[in-house]
Design an enzyme around this catalytic site. Structure first.
Site, PDB file in Angstrom:
ATOM      1  CE  LYS A  56      15.836  -0.313 -52.320  1.00 42.14           C
ATOM      2  NZ  LYS A  56      15.582  -1.750 -52.566  1.00 42.14           N
ATOM      3  CD  GLN A 109      13.039  -2.538 -45.327  1.00 45.00           C
ATOM      4  OE1 GLN A 109      12.961  -3.715 -45.038  1.00 45.00           O
ATOM      5  NE2 GLN A 109      14.206  -1.940 -45.494  1.00 45.00           N
ATOM      6  CE  LYS A 134      12.202  -7.838 -46.080  1.00 46.42           C
ATOM      7  NZ  LYS A 134      13.378  -7.093 -45.599  1.00 46.42           N
ATOM      8  N   GLY A 157      17.313  -7.962 -51.929  1.00 46.05           N
ATOM      9  CA  GLY A 157      17.378  -9.282 -51.310  1.00 46.05           C
ATOM     10  C   GLY A 157      16.994  -9.267 -49.836  1.00 46.05           C
ATOM     11  CG  ASP A 158      15.067 -10.305 -45.894  1.00 48.87           C
ATOM     12  OD1 ASP A 158      15.492  -9.312 -45.284  1.00 48.87           O
ATOM     13  OD2 ASP A 158      14.553 -11.271 -45.300  1.00 48.87           O
ATOM     14  CB  THR A 178      23.143  -5.595 -43.968  1.00 48.07           C
ATOM     15  OG1 THR A 178      22.447  -5.340 -45.181  1.00 48.07           O
ATOM     16  CG2 THR A 178      22.177  -5.590 -42.807  1.00 48.07           C
ATOM     17  CG  ASN A 202      24.460 -10.299 -47.323  1.00 44.62           C
ATOM     18  OD1 ASN A 202      23.992  -9.312 -46.775  1.00 44.62           O
ATOM     19  ND2 ASN A 202      25.410 -10.206 -48.248  1.00 44.62           N
ATOM     20  CB  SER A 220      19.249  -0.525 -51.326  1.00 44.67           C
ATOM     21  OG  SER A 220      19.469  -1.913 -51.283  1.00 44.67           O
TER      22      SER A 220
HETATM   23  P1  NDP Z   1      20.683 -15.200 -45.605  1.00 48.21           P
HETATM   24  O1  NDP Z   1      19.685 -16.018 -46.313  1.00 48.21           O
HETATM   25  O2  NDP Z   1      21.927 -14.796 -46.299  1.00 48.21           O
HETATM   26  O3  NDP Z   1      21.116 -15.936 -44.248  1.00 48.21           O
HETATM   27  C1  NDP Z   1      20.205 -16.241 -43.253  1.00 48.21           C
HETATM   28  C2  NDP Z   1      20.907 -16.895 -42.091  1.00 48.21           C
HETATM   29  O4  NDP Z   1      20.002 -17.008 -41.007  1.00 48.21           O
HETATM   30  C3  NDP Z   1      21.372 -18.311 -42.393  1.00 48.21           C
HETATM   31  O5  NDP Z   1      22.483 -18.626 -41.607  1.00 48.21           O
HETATM   32  C4  NDP Z   1      20.151 -19.150 -41.992  1.00 48.21           C
HETATM   33  O6  NDP Z   1      20.463 -20.497 -41.664  1.00 48.21           O
HETATM   34  C5  NDP Z   1      19.670 -18.380 -40.773  1.00 48.21           C
HETATM   35  N1  NDP Z   1      18.201 -18.516 -40.690  1.00 48.21           N
HETATM   36  C6  NDP Z   1      17.294 -18.028 -41.570  1.00 48.21           C
HETATM   37  N2  NDP Z   1      16.034 -18.341 -41.194  1.00 48.21           N
HETATM   38  C7  NDP Z   1      16.160 -19.022 -40.070  1.00 48.21           C
HETATM   39  C8  NDP Z   1      15.228 -19.621 -39.193  1.00 48.21           C
HETATM   40  N3  NDP Z   1      13.892 -19.556 -39.426  1.00 48.21           N
HETATM   41  N4  NDP Z   1      15.716 -20.235 -38.097  1.00 48.21           N
HETATM   42  C9  NDP Z   1      17.060 -20.281 -37.847  1.00 48.21           C
HETATM   43  N5  NDP Z   1      17.995 -19.754 -38.652  1.00 48.21           N
HETATM   44  C10 NDP Z   1      17.554 -19.123 -39.726  1.00 48.21           C
HETATM   45  O7  NDP Z   1      19.882 -13.910 -45.083  1.00 48.21           O
HETATM   46  P2  NDP Z   1      20.449 -12.503 -44.602  1.00 48.21           P
HETATM   47  O8  NDP Z   1      21.770 -12.660 -43.948  1.00 48.21           O
HETATM   48  O9  NDP Z   1      20.315 -11.564 -45.738  1.00 48.21           O
HETATM   49  O10 NDP Z   1      19.353 -12.071 -43.518  1.00 48.21           O
HETATM   50  C11 NDP Z   1      19.493 -12.361 -42.130  1.00 48.21           C
HETATM   51  C12 NDP Z   1      18.617 -11.407 -41.322  1.00 48.21           C
HETATM   52  O11 NDP Z   1      19.005 -10.056 -41.604  1.00 48.21           O
HETATM   53  C13 NDP Z   1      17.105 -11.448 -41.643  1.00 48.21           C
HETATM   54  O12 NDP Z   1      16.381 -11.160 -40.474  1.00 48.21           O
HETATM   55  C14 NDP Z   1      16.935 -10.314 -42.646  1.00 48.21           C
HETATM   56  O13 NDP Z   1      15.605  -9.849 -42.671  1.00 48.21           O
HETATM   57  C15 NDP Z   1      17.882  -9.293 -42.045  1.00 48.21           C
HETATM   58  N6  NDP Z   1      18.360  -8.232 -42.925  1.00 48.21           N
HETATM   59  C16 NDP Z   1      18.917  -8.509 -44.147  1.00 48.21           C
HETATM   60  C17 NDP Z   1      19.402  -7.467 -44.931  1.00 48.21           C
HETATM   61  C18 NDP Z   1      20.088  -7.716 -46.228  1.00 48.21           C
HETATM   62  O14 NDP Z   1      20.488  -6.737 -46.868  1.00 48.21           O
HETATM   63  N7  NDP Z   1      20.259  -8.952 -46.676  1.00 48.21           N
HETATM   64  C19 NDP Z   1      19.255  -6.056 -44.530  1.00 48.21           C
HETATM   65  C20 NDP Z   1      18.717  -5.890 -43.195  1.00 48.21           C
HETATM   66  C21 NDP Z   1      18.273  -6.944 -42.453  1.00 48.21           C
HETATM   67  P3  NDP Z   1      20.190 -21.664 -42.766  1.00 48.21           P
HETATM   68  O15 NDP Z   1      21.144 -21.383 -43.870  1.00 48.21           O
HETATM   69  O16 NDP Z   1      20.441 -22.929 -42.030  1.00 48.21           O
HETATM   70  O17 NDP Z   1      18.761 -21.483 -43.173  1.00 48.21           O
HETATM   71  O1  2IT Z   2      15.591  -5.743 -44.237  1.00 46.31           O
HETATM   72  C1  2IT Z   2      16.184  -5.016 -45.064  1.00 46.31           C
HETATM   73  O2  2IT Z   2      16.446  -3.831 -44.817  1.00 46.31           O
HETATM   74  C2  2IT Z   2      16.615  -5.613 -46.340  1.00 46.31           C
HETATM   75  N1  2IT Z   2      16.417  -6.805 -46.546  1.00 46.31           N
HETATM   76  C3  2IT Z   2      17.252  -4.756 -47.390  1.00 46.31           C
HETATM   77  C4  2IT Z   2      16.227  -3.971 -48.155  1.00 46.31           C
HETATM   78  C5  2IT Z   2      16.746  -3.212 -49.346  1.00 46.31           C
HETATM   79  O3  2IT Z   2      15.884  -2.702 -50.073  1.00 46.31           O
HETATM   80  O4  2IT Z   2      17.954  -3.115 -49.563  1.00 46.31           O
END
Ligand code: NDP
Ligand code: 2IT
Length: 445
Positions: free
Chosen positions: A90, A111, A126, A165-166, A210, A241, A377
């Site tokens: 997962k 993860q 992942k 997603g991520d 999250t 997100n 999830s």
């Molecule tokens: P999104 O794609 O929705 O948003 C990512 C954000 O981070 C954007 O503002 C983006 O800016 C910025 N960003 C991404 N990559 C970079 C980079 N290399 N340098 C600078 N800024 C960056 O992703 P999420 O919000 O889903 O994910 C954000 C973080 O949270 C990640 O580390 C992800 O692994 C983690 N996460 C996500 C979960 C989920 O359920 N979605 C769960 C747990 C953790 P821009 O738009 O300019 O690229």
């Molecule tokens: O980093 C994370 O925990 C996620 N992107 C969510 C993973 C999931 O299976 O919901």
């Protein structure tokens, strides 16, 4: 780290030389488990660390697709199925040009432990691609997702591997991926992906989970120190997100978020970030954060600015790995920051973590603080399995409960292992014990 663990780490480094992010994640976990191995010598005899650090399976594949002008593109797809001792693999999928094997492996490794901390029956994985969805039309994203899933589908299943997603993968992408999986498999297998839209098997609260979970975790951390979010000035990096719903929950709990960012720059809004504006820009129009200031005239935008130089009480890194360095940690501590909780995965560099730990502020690692996403999830999988749909309030209550549980388990484990108040060590030790126990019970796997 003791000599034996040092030598184990050295071997892992030799086997994975070109994977700096993966090694960084491994080193951080191994740094916490010396005392566990002393208590459980069997783990070392049975090479549990070496086994946990080697993925069960890794798939790397070609993803050909055509853009709107008919030009052919070739991207690389990845799925690292790291550990299925606790349940089906997962973990999310990341679409970003920076994606490579090292990044997918660090995320998959983290993860395993995050999922273990949720207490739910899910293993760790992942995946993703170096595809850049930015500036691509919906049709291009759909063609890419269909091509990606054409290969990935062979490796998935609700009892095998369940992506979500991520970064760069949200509801739009999950919809296209699920549609292609359904065509190929000729099965309406709702539980094969999470983060789905509500009209085809998605669950309420997964979108917010999250960020909301992070808000609840911070509330617990502050409460453990006799504090609360009420009136606290907060910084949230990113504006995707996780960031958006962290801002929403922090504000609901009485905090004031004055700044957020994206990869191009930083927005500062002294009156507090205006959520409807932020959501419209990022969720609907997919514009850079700079355009926030077109709607909120009193806000300031700084291109290439450093968010962590703004004075705050609470800092929530919610963008990407290694976005908060030792120097940034110094700036935050100078500004009076009392709590840092990671919404992103591994956003703080090792020297940053060391500074927070030495300063004895509340510091929560992503594998604990952002676990609300994957936990919800797992709740989506439960609803899919029972063909049920729960209300928002019921699901959010469950999420709040899960986050409190993770928080309390981190602190309790830290106490038991002689590192009181250390969430990072408590999380690593608690999660490791659960995975190690399951692996031992299952024979030599
Ligand atoms: P999104 O794609 O929705 O948003 C990512 C954000 O981070 C954007 O503002 C983006 O800016 C910025 N960003 C991404 N990559 C970079 C980079 N290399 N340098 C600078 N800024 C960056 O992703 P999420 O919000 O889903 O994910 C954000 C973080 O949270 C990640 O580390 C992800 O692994 C983690 N996460 C996500 C979960 C989920 O359920 N979605 C769960 C747990 C953790 P821009 O738009 O300019 O690229
Ligand atoms: O980093 C994370 O925990 C996620 N992107 C969510 C993973 C999931 O299976 O919901």
């Amino acid at each position: 780290m003791d000599e034996k663990l040092e030598s184990t780490l050295w071997n892992i480094q030799q086997r994975n030389v070109s994977e700096p992010e993966f090694i960084q994640a491994v080193k951080e976990v191994l740094g916490s488990i010396g005392t566990v191995l002393a208590k459980h010598p069997k783990f070392a005899e049975q090479k549990l660390i070496e086994r946990i650090c080697e993925p069960e399976r890794q798939v790397i594949f070609r993803v050909p697709w055509q853009d709107d002008r008919g030009e052919v593109h070739i991207n690389r797809g990845f799925r690292v199925q790291f550990n299925s001792a606790l349940g089906p693999f997962k973990g999310g999928l990341r679409f970003h040009p920076s994606v490579n094997l090292s990044i997918v492996k660090f995320l998959g490794f983290e993860q395993i432990f995050k999922n273990a901390l949720t207490g739910m029956p899910i293993g760790g994985a992942k995946g993703g691609s170096d595809f850049d969805p930015k500036g691509r039309s919906d049709e291009e994203v759909m063609r890419f997702c269909q091509s990606f899933m054409t290969e990935l589908s062979r490796h998935l299943g609700e009892y095998t591997d369940v992506p979500a997603g991520d970064v760069g993968v949200g509801k739009r992408e999950i919809g296209f991926l699920f549609g292609q999986y359904k065509r190929i498999s000729n099965r309406y297998e709702s539980g094969v992906l999470t983060g789905k839209g509500l009209s085809y098997g998605g669950a309420l609260v997964r979108t917010e989970a999250t960020g909301y979970g992070l808000g609840y975790f911070v509330q617990e951390m502050l409460a453990a120190r006799g504090e609360s979010l009420g009136g606290k000035t907060c910084l949230v990096s990113g504006s995707g997100n996780v960031a958006i719903y962290a801002i929403e929950k922090v504000m609901q709990l009485g905090g004031k978020v004055v700044a957020c960012s994206d990869s191009k720059g930083v927005v500062y809004d002294e009156a507090g970030i205006d959520l409807p504006t932020l959501k419209r820009i990022k969720e609907v129009e997919r514009l850079p954060i700079e355009s926030y200031c077109q709607w909120r005239k009193r806000a300031h935008y700084q291109e290439g600015g450093n968010l962590w130089e703004i004075k705050c009480d609470v800092a929530l890194p919610c963008a990407t790995q290694n976005e908060l360095t030792g120097k940034d940690a110094d700036a935050l501590l100078r500004g009076g920051c009392i709590a840092v909780a990671e919404g992103a995965n591994m956003p703080t560099t090792p020297d940053g973590i060391e500074k927070f730990t030495k300063a004895r502020i509340a510091y929560a690692p992503g594998k604990a603080a952002n676990a609300g996403g994957v936990a919800t999830s797992a709740l989506e999988m439960q609803q899919n399995a029972s063909r049920d749909a729960w209300s928002f309030e019921y699901t959010e209550r469950k999420l709040a409960h899960i986050m409190k549980d993770i928080h309390d388990r981190c602190l309790k484990t830290a106490d038991e292992f002689g590192v009181p108040g250390n969430y990072a060590q408590g999380a690593n030790i608690g999660a490791f014990l659960r995975v190690a126990d399951a692996m031992q019970s299952l024979g030599l796997i």
